[in-house]
Scaffold this active site. Structure first.
Site, PDB file in Angstrom:
ATOM      1  N   GLU A   1      -6.248 -10.735  -0.940  1.00  0.00           N
ATOM      2  CA  GLU A   1      -6.997 -10.444   0.297  1.00  0.00           C
ATOM      3  C   GLU A   1      -8.496 -10.341   0.011  1.00  0.00           C
ATOM      4  O   GLU A   1      -9.185  -9.441   0.506  1.00  0.00           O
ATOM      5  CB  GLU A   1      -6.521  -9.121   0.912  1.00  0.00           C
ATOM      6  CG  GLU A   1      -5.021  -9.056   1.170  1.00  0.00           C
ATOM      7  CD  GLU A   1      -4.578  -7.800   1.910  1.00  0.00           C
ATOM      8  OE1 GLU A   1      -5.444  -7.052   2.422  1.00  0.00           O
ATOM      9  OE2 GLU A   1      -3.362  -7.573   1.977  1.00  0.00           O
TER      10      GLU A   1
ATOM     11  N   ASP B   1     -12.340 -10.193  -0.200  1.00  0.00           N
ATOM     12  CA  ASP B   1     -13.630 -10.279   0.490  1.00  0.00           C
ATOM     13  C   ASP B   1     -14.584  -9.320  -0.215  1.00  0.00           C
ATOM     14  O   ASP B   1     -14.151  -8.405  -0.924  1.00  0.00           O
ATOM     15  CB  ASP B   1     -13.545 -10.016   2.000  1.00  0.00           C
ATOM     16  CG  ASP B   1     -12.735  -8.793   2.388  1.00  0.00           C
ATOM     17  OD1 ASP B   1     -12.653  -7.842   1.589  1.00  0.00           O
ATOM     18  OD2 ASP B   1     -12.183  -8.770   3.503  1.00  0.00           O
TER      19      ASP B   1
ATOM     20  N   GLU C   1       0.803  -1.222   0.000  1.00  0.00           N
ATOM     21  CA  GLU C   1       0.000   0.000   0.000  1.00  0.00           C
ATOM     22  C   GLU C   1       0.841   1.280   0.000  1.00  0.00           C
ATOM     23  O   GLU C   1       0.597   2.203   0.777  1.00  0.00           O
ATOM     24  CB  GLU C   1      -0.981  -0.011   1.188  1.00  0.00           C
ATOM     25  CG  GLU C   1      -1.926  -1.207   1.127  1.00  0.00           C
ATOM     26  CD  GLU C   1      -2.791  -1.386   2.378  1.00  0.00           C
ATOM     27  OE1 GLU C   1      -2.796  -0.491   3.242  1.00  0.00           O
ATOM     28  OE2 GLU C   1      -3.462  -2.425   2.482  1.00  0.00           O
TER      29      GLU C   1
ATOM     30  N   HIS D   1     -10.452  -6.190  -1.961  1.00  0.00           N
ATOM     31  CA  HIS D   1     -11.474  -5.862  -0.952  1.00  0.00           C
ATOM     32  C   HIS D   1     -12.605  -5.142  -1.680  1.00  0.00           C
ATOM     33  O   HIS D   1     -12.516  -3.940  -1.957  1.00  0.00           O
ATOM     34  CB  HIS D   1     -10.878  -4.970   0.140  1.00  0.00           C
ATOM     35  CG  HIS D   1      -9.835  -5.665   0.957  1.00  0.00           C
ATOM     36  ND1 HIS D   1     -10.122  -6.746   1.761  1.00  0.00           N
ATOM     37  CD2 HIS D   1      -8.504  -5.443   1.089  1.00  0.00           C
ATOM     38  CE1 HIS D   1      -9.013  -7.162   2.361  1.00  0.00           C
ATOM     39  NE2 HIS D   1      -8.018  -6.379   1.966  1.00  0.00           N
TER      40      HIS D   1
ATOM     41  N   ASN E   1       1.912  -5.131  -3.151  1.00  0.00           N
ATOM     42  CA  ASN E   1       0.542  -5.505  -2.800  1.00  0.00           C
ATOM     43  C   ASN E   1      -0.281  -4.255  -2.456  1.00  0.00           C
ATOM     44  O   ASN E   1       0.157  -3.412  -1.674  1.00  0.00           O
ATOM     45  CB  ASN E   1       0.614  -6.417  -1.558  1.00  0.00           C
ATOM     46  CG  ASN E   1      -0.699  -7.062  -1.180  1.00  0.00           C
ATOM     47  OD1 ASN E   1      -1.372  -7.654  -2.029  1.00  0.00           O
ATOM     48  ND2 ASN E   1      -1.075  -6.972   0.091  1.00  0.00           N
TER      49      ASN E   1
HETATM   50  O1  9MR Z   1      -6.657  -8.185   8.944  1.00  0.00           O
HETATM   51  C1  9MR Z   1      -5.845  -7.179   9.513  1.00  0.00           C
HETATM   52  C2  9MR Z   1      -6.516  -6.630  10.763  1.00  0.00           C
HETATM   53  O2  9MR Z   1      -6.612  -7.642  11.747  1.00  0.00           O
HETATM   54  C3  9MR Z   1      -5.730  -5.446  11.281  1.00  0.00           C
HETATM   55  O3  9MR Z   1      -6.415  -4.872  12.385  1.00  0.00           O
HETATM   56  C4  9MR Z   1      -5.572  -4.431  10.155  1.00  0.00           C
HETATM   57  C5  9MR Z   1      -4.780  -3.226  10.601  1.00  0.00           C
HETATM   58  O4  9MR Z   1      -4.742  -2.288   9.570  1.00  0.00           O
HETATM   59  O5  9MR Z   1      -4.903  -5.034   9.070  1.00  0.00           O
HETATM   60  C6  9MR Z   1      -5.661  -6.056   8.505  1.00  0.00           C
HETATM   61  O6  9MR Z   1      -5.057  -6.538   7.326  1.00  0.00           O
HETATM   62  C7  9MR Z   1      -4.852  -5.611   6.286  1.00  0.00           C
HETATM   63  C8  9MR Z   1      -3.683  -6.079   5.477  1.00  0.00           C
HETATM   64  O7  9MR Z   1      -2.569  -6.289   6.301  1.00  0.00           O
HETATM   65  C9  9MR Z   1      -3.341  -5.100   4.357  1.00  0.00           C
HETATM   66  N1  9MR Z   1      -4.478  -4.811   3.538  1.00  0.00           N
HETATM   67  C10 9MR Z   1      -5.688  -4.436   4.258  1.00  0.00           C
HETATM   68  C11 9MR Z   1      -6.018  -5.491   5.308  1.00  0.00           C
HETATM   69  C12 9MR Z   1      -7.344  -5.166   5.966  1.00  0.00           C
HETATM   70  O8  9MR Z   1      -7.257  -3.984   6.692  1.00  0.00           O
END
Ligand code: 9MR
Length: 410
Positions: A259, A261, A150, A229, A193
């Protein structure tokens, strides 16, 4: 009325029928894996783990949190992999491929990284030490690393997110991170990513330029991770997604949906909403199946109980393939059917899952007549997205999934 040809084709498909599971079908269709993210706290849920650990269902695991910087180097120079190792050990015990996640990200950084006043030289040394340590620790275990996560900002005039790395080191931090990771584990696939880069637009164009930037420095980049997402009803079509996959592939890199959903913005979902979610998951699946450059699909957890969505988007959710009670949604059936179709097989007939959160019996191969349920006669429709009629066939016929939209008593 279905033609004789249709019924002959169905017979042939029945002969090739397998006990369908997502990873098994994805691999039979030529993909490397179908996988899921997970997190440490979830591994105490034995019913969830029974599904997650089934290699035929999930052939790939991504640690959802515990390989991130705040976990692995909570204070400068003190590296701790205990929690990350729980997930990587789990995956290895089950023979599952690992996507390792992530090395450099603006989020979930320990405060010592964000609060210090770095120079280019000091932050470069910190980044190098972090990447070297973590990639070396997991060397040989990761199919892929999300090296930089990101780095692009939907609203930034430069396209780049103005985080501590960009502000201190400039855009050079990105190729530097990739080169450092490559030196530590030459065999891991190195990915960029991000989200909102799955379809054409300014951010996707910036992602293309980012790949070219890394390549222009002579650093290795192997893949682009498309997070996926999405929102029910707003997910790009399969052809839109495929076009963007091919744009990245033209740069000489592979892609993966990393990722996925598809969330509802208001709850509870309607039956029509669940059918739309199935179409949306289907678009992602079809796009990946349609390109040899797409190696696999990872869902950002498979079970609504462990989705990140409700805590981030209040009032939204039900984004996963499984309900919180571990029964499957119509979206699951669509993904499964599309994978099966690409694999040249079919899936066992099953009863459909219309009700929200209370769906039952979705894994059961079934459907000769029983009890007082309405039955369908030979050649009649017995399932499919949007179908609200009988799902049980009169004896001796069996309900066979022809495609996501049409199941037939044969
Ligand atoms: O699934 C992750 C969640 O448990 C955390 O609280 C969050 C913090 O930002 O990150 C989530 O995973 C993220 C991933 O690492 C990067 N892309 C977005 C995902 C969803 O927020």
């Amino acid at each position: 009325m279905p033609s004789k040809l249709t019924s002959l084709a169905a017979s042939a498909l029945i002969l090739g029928q397998v006990n369908a599971n997502l990873n098994q079908l994805a691999q039979a269709a030529g993909k490397l894996y179908f996988g899921s993210a997970t997190d440490n706290s979830e591994l105490s849920d034995s019913a969830y783990v029974a599904i997650l650990s089934n290699y035929e269902e999930f052939g790939q695991i991504t640690p959802g949190n515990t390989q991130k910087w705040e976990y692995t180097e909570p204070t400068e120079g003190n590296f701790t992999y205990t929690e990350g190792d729980v997930i990587t050990d789990f995956a290895e015990a089950n023979g599952q491929i690992l996507r390792c996640h992530n090395l450099v990200w603006y989020n979930q950084l320990p405060s010592w990284v964000t609060s210090d006043t770095w120079t280019n030289a000091t932050l470069t040394a910190v980044m190098e030490a972090h990447i070297q340590s973590e990639v070396t620790h997991y060397k040989g275990q990761c199919y892929a690393w999300d090296v930089v996560n990101e780095a692009l900002d939907d609203n930034s005039p430069t396209g780049y997110r103005t985080d501590v790395f960009y502000e201190t080191m400039g855009v050079w931090y990105i190729p530097f991170a990739f080169a450092t990771a490559a030196a530590a584990d030459p065999d891991a696939k190195l990915y960029y990513n991000d989200y909102n880069i799955e379809y054409a637009g300014n951010k996707a164009t910036a992602a293309v330029e980012l790949v070219e930037l890394i390549q222009s420095y002579g650093a290795k980049i192997d893949g682009v991770g498309l997070q996926g997402h999405f929102i029910v009803g707003e997910t790009p079509s399969a052809s839109t997604l495929l076009a963007q996959i091919e744009t990245y592939a033209a740069l000489g890199v592979e892609v993966a949906y990393t990722e996925v959903d598809v969330r509802f913005t208001s709850l509870p979902p309607t039956t029509a909403g669940l059918a739309q979610q199935a179409v949306d998951y289907g678009s992602v699946t079809s796009a990946c199946l349609s390109s040899d450059s797409c190696v696999g699909i990872t869902v950002w957890d498979f079970d609504d109980a462990y989705s990140w969505i409700p805590s981030t988007f209040s009032g939204e959710g039900d984004a996963c393939l499984y309900w919180a009670n571990l029964t499957t949604k119509p979206a699951y059936d669509t993904v499964e059917s599309l994978l099966a179709s690409a694999a040249g097989t079919t899936v066992p007939a099953k009863t459909s899952t219309a009700a929200t959160g209370t769906a039952t019996g979705t894994i059961t191969a079934t459907s000769t007549s029983s009890g007082a349920q309405p039955t369908q006669s030979e050649y009649g429709q017995c399932g499919g997205i949007g179908w609200t009629g009988a799902t049980v066939c009169a004896s001796p016929y069996t309900c066979i999934i022809m495609n996501a939209y049409y199941s037939q008593c044969l």
